[in-house]
Design a protein around this motif. Structure first.
Motif, PDB file in Angstrom:
ATOM      1  N   UNK A 178      22.642  29.699 -20.138  1.00  0.00           N
ATOM      2  CA  UNK A 178      23.655  30.602 -19.572  1.00  0.00           C
ATOM      3  C   UNK A 178      25.027  29.935 -19.658  1.00  0.00           C
ATOM      4  N   UNK A 179      26.071  30.731 -19.371  1.00  0.00           N
ATOM      5  CA  UNK A 179      27.427  30.255 -19.652  1.00  0.00           C
ATOM      6  C   UNK A 179      27.957  29.173 -18.713  1.00  0.00           C
ATOM      7  N   UNK A 180      27.276  28.901 -17.645  1.00  0.00           N
ATOM      8  CA  UNK A 180      27.735  27.870 -16.709  1.00  0.00           C
ATOM      9  C   UNK A 180      27.023  28.041 -15.390  1.00  0.00           C
ATOM     10  N   UNK A 181      27.714  27.675 -14.313  1.00  0.00           N
ATOM     11  CA  UNK A 181      27.112  27.794 -12.983  1.00  0.00           C
ATOM     12  C   UNK A 181      27.557  29.118 -12.359  1.00  0.00           C
ATOM     13  N   UNK A 182      26.596  29.879 -11.910  1.00  0.00           N
ATOM     14  CA  UNK A 182      26.862  31.183 -11.302  1.00  0.00           C
ATOM     15  C   UNK A 182      26.552  31.160  -9.806  1.00  0.00           C
ATOM     16  N   UNK A 183      27.091  32.165  -9.114  1.00  0.00           N
ATOM     17  CA  UNK A 183      26.817  32.294  -7.679  1.00  0.00           C
ATOM     18  C   UNK A 183      25.348  32.638  -7.436  1.00  0.00           C
ATOM     19  N   UNK A 184      24.697  33.222  -8.456  1.00  0.00           N
ATOM     20  CA  UNK A 184      23.283  33.598  -8.342  1.00  0.00           C
ATOM     21  C   UNK A 184      22.701  33.551  -9.767  1.00  0.00           C
ATOM     22  N   UNK A 185      21.408  33.763  -9.899  1.00  0.00           N
ATOM     23  CA  UNK A 185      20.779  33.703 -11.223  1.00  0.00           C
ATOM     24  C   UNK A 185      21.270  34.874 -12.089  1.00  0.00           C
TER      25      UNK A 185
ATOM     26  N   UNK B 190      22.936  40.953 -12.091  1.00  0.00           N
ATOM     27  CA  UNK B 190      24.062  41.249 -12.997  1.00  0.00           C
ATOM     28  C   UNK B 190      25.426  41.045 -12.337  1.00  0.00           C
ATOM     29  N   UNK B 191      25.447  40.954 -10.984  1.00  0.00           N
ATOM     30  CA  UNK B 191      26.723  40.767 -10.273  1.00  0.00           C
ATOM     31  C   UNK B 191      27.042  39.297 -10.011  1.00  0.00           C
ATOM     32  N   UNK B 192      26.207  38.408 -10.509  1.00  0.00           N
ATOM     33  CA  UNK B 192      26.456  36.979 -10.277  1.00  0.00           C
ATOM     34  C   UNK B 192      27.800  36.583 -10.893  1.00  0.00           C
ATOM     35  N   UNK B 193      28.532  35.765 -10.170  1.00  0.00           N
ATOM     36  CA  UNK B 193      29.886  35.357 -10.609  1.00  0.00           C
ATOM     37  C   UNK B 193      29.813  33.982 -11.264  1.00  0.00           C
TER      38      UNK B 193
ATOM     39  N   UNK C 165      36.630  19.187 -25.552  1.00  0.00           N
ATOM     40  CA  UNK C 165      37.328  19.510 -24.305  1.00  0.00           C
ATOM     41  C   UNK C 165      37.832  20.941 -24.278  1.00  0.00           C
ATOM     42  N   UNK C 166      37.316  21.789 -25.196  1.00  0.00           N
ATOM     43  CA  UNK C 166      37.722  23.195 -25.154  1.00  0.00           C
ATOM     44  C   UNK C 166      37.082  23.838 -23.928  1.00  0.00           C
ATOM     45  N   UNK C 167      37.648  24.947 -23.495  1.00  0.00           N
ATOM     46  CA  UNK C 167      37.201  25.539 -22.236  1.00  0.00           C
ATOM     47  C   UNK C 167      35.880  26.286 -22.399  1.00  0.00           C
ATOM     48  N   UNK C 168      34.817  25.600 -22.124  1.00  0.00           N
ATOM     49  CA  UNK C 168      33.502  26.270 -22.077  1.00  0.00           C
ATOM     50  C   UNK C 168      32.828  25.876 -20.769  1.00  0.00           C
ATOM     51  N   UNK C 169      32.039  26.763 -20.247  1.00  0.00           N
ATOM     52  CA  UNK C 169      31.185  26.448 -19.112  1.00  0.00           C
ATOM     53  C   UNK C 169      31.901  26.179 -17.805  1.00  0.00           C
ATOM     54  N   UNK C 170      31.187  25.470 -16.952  1.00  0.00           N
ATOM     55  CA  UNK C 170      31.679  25.124 -15.607  1.00  0.00           C
ATOM     56  C   UNK C 170      31.815  23.619 -15.499  1.00  0.00           C
TER      57      UNK C 170
END
Ligand code: UDP
Length: 248
Positions: free
Chosen positions: A174-181, A186-189, A239-244
């Motif tokens: 997944x793209x990084x760390x989310x507030x939920x799975x 689908x509303x995870x931030x 160091x490009x902006x990816x993930x968390x």
């Protein structure tokens, strides 16, 4: 952050990184074992990232084969401690697969194991590992810490610290760390930046708590990013902006 600044020539921002790959990244989605297509896809990305001049140490998980905790409540048969050793051996199997994949692409590699098995891997010796990195070799660090009851996340934190890496990068689906799975909600931030404390207090599933605590104590930044997007490993080392990014 102990890293060199990114520059216009596209040189890497980080001089030395620890890249943690889970065992699951070695298998087809929903399957177990080793999918050579998956391993080659990772190898190509690692090669690309290494070509940009970054020194890369890889810590490999074994969850695609076995995790010790699966045997936690078993009173008979395989004991939990034994299962953890089996898990560590699983990481060596993955390490061998990745080593061959990388060497197919012409990369110079060394497989180093925290459990001695001279026929297949060098013993992990910190100073030797550093030397390999300085000579431009990719080092694949298998068998975790060599001790049971922890995971390869803890091994990754420990190796990142002792090898003097600038950052610990955790490759995920997944793209990084989310507030939920995000695979269930689908509303995870998606968070772009986090403090270590937030990860611990909100119980965010990033790495195990020992690994987070070690990184926090020694101010080792952690980047959680999606390795499934082609080129993301190279973007991350540049160091490009990816993930968390998680820091203090
Ligand atoms: N393991 C261990 N000590 C270590 C690293 C790993 O006992 O230092 C065992 C543990 O049982 C773990 C298994 O090896 O579950 C496989 O590693 P992990 O679960 O971290 O793999 P991943 O989830 O990254 O695929």
């Amino acid at each position: 952050m102990a890293a060199t600044a990114a520059n216009s020539e596209g040189e890497p921002r980080y001089k030395r990184v620890l890249l943690k790959l889970s065992g699951e990244s070695f298998s087809h989605a929903g399957e177990r074992g080793i999918g050579m297509e998956e391993v080659m896809q990772i190898a190509r990305q690692v090669q690309q990232a290494a070509e940009s001049g970054c020194q890369i140490a890889l810590v490999i998980g074994g969850g695609n084969i076995l995790r010790g905790a699966q045997f936690k409540n078993h009173n008979v048969g395989i004991q939990e401690a034994t299962a953890h050793y089996m898990g560590m051996l699983a990481t060596v199997i993955n390490g061998l697969a990745l080593q061959d994949a990388l060497e197919t692409l012409g990369c110079s590699t060394r497989l180093m194991s925290a459990i001695r098995m001279d026929g297949v891997a060098e013993p992990y010796i910190r100073r030797r590992g550093k030397r390999h990195l300085e000579k431009g070799r990719l080092i694949i660090l298998a068998a975790g810490t060599g001790s049971p009851y922890v995971t390869t996340d803890t091994a990754a934190a420990q190796r990142a610290l002792e090898l003097g890496c600038d950052i610990l990068m955790k490759a995920t689906r997944v793209d990084g760390v989310y507030s939920d799975d995000p695979e269930k909600n689908p509303h995870a931030v998606l968070y772009r930046e986090l403090h270590y404390n937030a990860v611990r207090e909100q119980n965010l599933r990033v790495m195990d708590s020992t690994a987070i605590a070690q990184c926090m104590e020694h101010k080792m930044p952690i980047l959680v990013f999606n390795y499934k997007k082609d080129g993301n490993i190279q973007r991350a080392v540049r160091g490009e902006r990816v993930g968390t990014i998680i820091g203090g």
